[in-house]
Write a protein that holds these residues in place. Structure first.
Motif, PDB file in Angstrom:
ATOM      1  N   PRO A 171      68.809  12.964  52.773  1.00 19.35           N
ATOM      2  CA  PRO A 171      69.391  12.886  51.425  1.00 19.35           C
ATOM      3  C   PRO A 171      68.304  12.711  50.367  1.00 19.35           C
ATOM      4  O   PRO A 171      67.163  12.378  50.673  1.00 19.35           O
ATOM      5  CB  PRO A 171      70.274  11.630  51.492  1.00 19.35           C
ATOM      6  N   PRO A 172      68.688  12.879  49.092  1.00 17.84           N
ATOM      7  CA  PRO A 172      67.707  12.713  48.020  1.00 17.84           C
ATOM      8  C   PRO A 172      67.346  11.242  47.838  1.00 17.84           C
ATOM      9  O   PRO A 172      68.211  10.371  47.927  1.00 17.84           O
ATOM     10  CB  PRO A 172      68.458  13.236  46.794  1.00 17.84           C
ATOM     11  N   ILE A 231      58.982  24.958  51.297  1.00 18.70           N
ATOM     12  CA  ILE A 231      59.680  24.858  52.585  1.00 18.70           C
ATOM     13  C   ILE A 231      59.567  26.168  53.346  1.00 18.70           C
ATOM     14  O   ILE A 231      59.334  26.183  54.564  1.00 18.70           O
ATOM     15  CB  ILE A 231      61.156  24.448  52.357  1.00 18.70           C
ATOM     16  N   GLY A 247      67.566  26.878  41.770  1.00 21.76           N
ATOM     17  CA  GLY A 247      67.991  26.607  40.399  1.00 21.76           C
ATOM     18  C   GLY A 247      68.636  27.794  39.705  1.00 21.76           C
ATOM     19  O   GLY A 247      68.862  28.852  40.300  1.00 21.76           O
TER      20      GLY A 247
END
Ligand code: NAD
Length: 473
Positions: A171-172, A231, A247
């Motif tokens: 998670p962030p 990544i 985005g």
């Protein structure tokens, strides 16, 4: 004060291999609201090993067995919706009504959708004598952002589970609380040990350890473009599948008709939702240039109607997620002013009467598509209005972007709305406010390469196998 210091690995809550913690700050108060553990590559090793062991059994489960698990999760999720919403309010500043409302509803919607899709999904299909079989890809690393925490995690976890994969969720760091509660929900629902694992920590440590890991078969990432690129590079040597949801700088086209003022108002208020921190936000509002005065009046009134304040109170908009995000948005507003964009509403600094917390003024500019504020993703409550002379020009402006995530077309003539929607080079286009959990969501160009949501989201986690000569002729 929340203390979420354990990770969920192999069906148990465990201490990190190396103790290290980090504080989580409430963006509305700037006060520390909790602590999490920061994992290391050693924790990733444990989780990947557990997920690999669990894969053998989980990948062989029947549709009905996986449906039972998803239904059990659904009942646990329903019990804890308000808790999840409140965690989201605390971690990223969403107003309570939004946190307990749409944030949590998005997670529930993806779960319900995964259940519906799993009931019908064709894992095997005979074509001539060949059996084409869709099989789980294996151990998946799921890396998520903070802006819609339940949406982003649920849209990955449930399709991955439904298709027989095992996983490690990262998670962030900015919004870790709701993910911790979600892990408790999966635990309470009886997800078999090792099928779902969760490690908190930084992207550079946990994310990189997952992306480079020999025994991770797939990374599903939602987040920013630069991290997505990194990544892909990290994952290249092990040739793993990488699904990227990145985005956007999406256009909202309002057609020239009698509904113009209402559509401009809807687009403006929509942009400010979640403090503008939405990848698919319609951050470029394209309107008939000849009616700019009307547009500006409507956008200003709509923007002024967006109340900003304590997310625990009765306000439409809370803060943005962090000090650094606040500063980035301020720099963009300053850039807009420097570039000569016309400020219609909002502007620099906190809203009047607020001197604490990362609150931004809902801001509207009139500008042009070559300005930085129209080209880069601001990820805050900043709308840029751009005039067009005719529909061809509107479409050209909309498509003149390095991104290609979403688009919006609003107007009274549905045939024209449809025709314009078809011409947008983006993966997800909402016509007159259309919304559908079963519709694939994802980007063209630099907005990514994956398609999540509904049946298409299942394909992200499936390999395709041909069994030739399966049926005798
Ligand atoms: P981010 O890229 O900074 O972080 C996303 C996640 O990646 C976090 O969990 C982070 O810890 C991790 N990470 C960071 N560095 C990493 C690395 N080197 N290797 C692996 N993982 C790493 O993004 P953010 O600020 O959390 O989220 C905002 C961005 O997400 C915006 O650009 C927004 O448009 C995008 N977004 C896209 C979608 C979509 O569906 N397309 C949805 C929501 C948000």
């Amino acid at each position: 004060m929340r203390e979420y210091l354990k990770f969920y690995i192999d069906g148990k809550w465990v201490d990190p291999v190396e103790p290290k913690t980090s504080e989580v700050v409430n963006p509305a108060t700037e006060a520390v609201s909790g602590r999490i553990s920061m994992g290391s590559a050693a924790d990733v090793e444990k989780a990947v090993a557990a997920a690999r062991r669990a894969f053998a059994g989980w990948s062989e489960t029947t549709r009905e067995q996986r449906l039972d698990v998803l239904l059990a999760i659904q009942s646990e999720y329903a019990k804890r919706q308000d808790e999840l919403g409140d965690a989201i309010t605390e971690e990223m500043g969403a107003p309570v009504s939004l946190g307990r409302g749409f944030h949590v509803a998005l997670g529930a919607g993806h779960l319900q959708t995964a259940i519906e899709v799993l009931r019908e999904f064709k894992f095997e299909e005979l074509r001539g004598s060949t059996m084409i079989r869709q099989e789980p890809i294996g151990v998946c690393g799921l890396i998520t952002p903070w802006n819609w925490p339940m949406n982003q995690t649920c849209v990955k976890i449930f399709p991955a589970l439904a298709t027989g994969n095992t996983m490690i969720l990262k998670p962030p760091q900015l919004a870790p609380f709701s993910a911790h509660i979600l892990a408790e929900i999966l635990d309470a629902a009886g997800v078999p040990a090792g099928v779902f694992n969760m490690i908190q920590g930084s992207g550079s440590v946990i994310g990189t350890a997952l992306s480079t890991h020999e025994d991770v078969d797939m990374i599903s990432f939602t987040g920013s473009e630069p991290v997505g690129v990194q990544i892909q590079k990290d994952a290249a040597p092990t040739v793993k599948r990488v699904g990227l949801e990145l985005g956007g700088k999406s256009a909202f086209i309002v057609l020239d008709d009698a509904a113009l003022a209402d559509n401009v108002a809807a687009a403006t208020v929509g942009m400010m939702g979640n403090s503008g921190q939405t990848c698919s936000a319609g951050s470029r509002l394209l309107v008939p240039a000849a009616r700019m005065d009307e547009v500006v009046a409507s956008a200003r009134a709509a923007c002024d109607s967006v109340t900003v304040g304590d997310p625990q109170g009765n306000f439409a908009m809370g803060p943005v997620v962090s000090k650094s995000q606040f500063n980035i948005i301020q720099e963009y507003i300053q850039k807009g002013l420097d570039e000569g964009a016309q400020l219609v509403a909002g502007g620099l600094g906190r809203p009047e009467g607020i001197d604490k917390g990362w609150f931004v003024k809902p801001t509207v500019f009139v500008g042009s598509n070559d300005m930085v504020i129209a080209r880069e993703e601001i990820f805050g409550p900043v709308l840029v209005i751009i005039g067009y002379d005719d529909i061809d020009q509107a479409v050209a402006i909309a498509n003149d972007s390095t991104f290609g995530l979403a688009g919006y077309v609003n107007g009274l003539d549905i045939d024209q709305v449809r025709a314009v929607g078809k011409r947008l080079r983006t993966g997800w286009v909402s016509l007159n406010g259309g919304f559908d959990f079963h519709a694939p969501f994802g980007g063209y160009k630099r907005s990514g390469n994956g398609r999540e949501w509904g049946e298409f989201g299942f394909h992200e986690y499936l390999e395709i196998k041909s069994l030739l000569g399966y049926a005798s002729a």
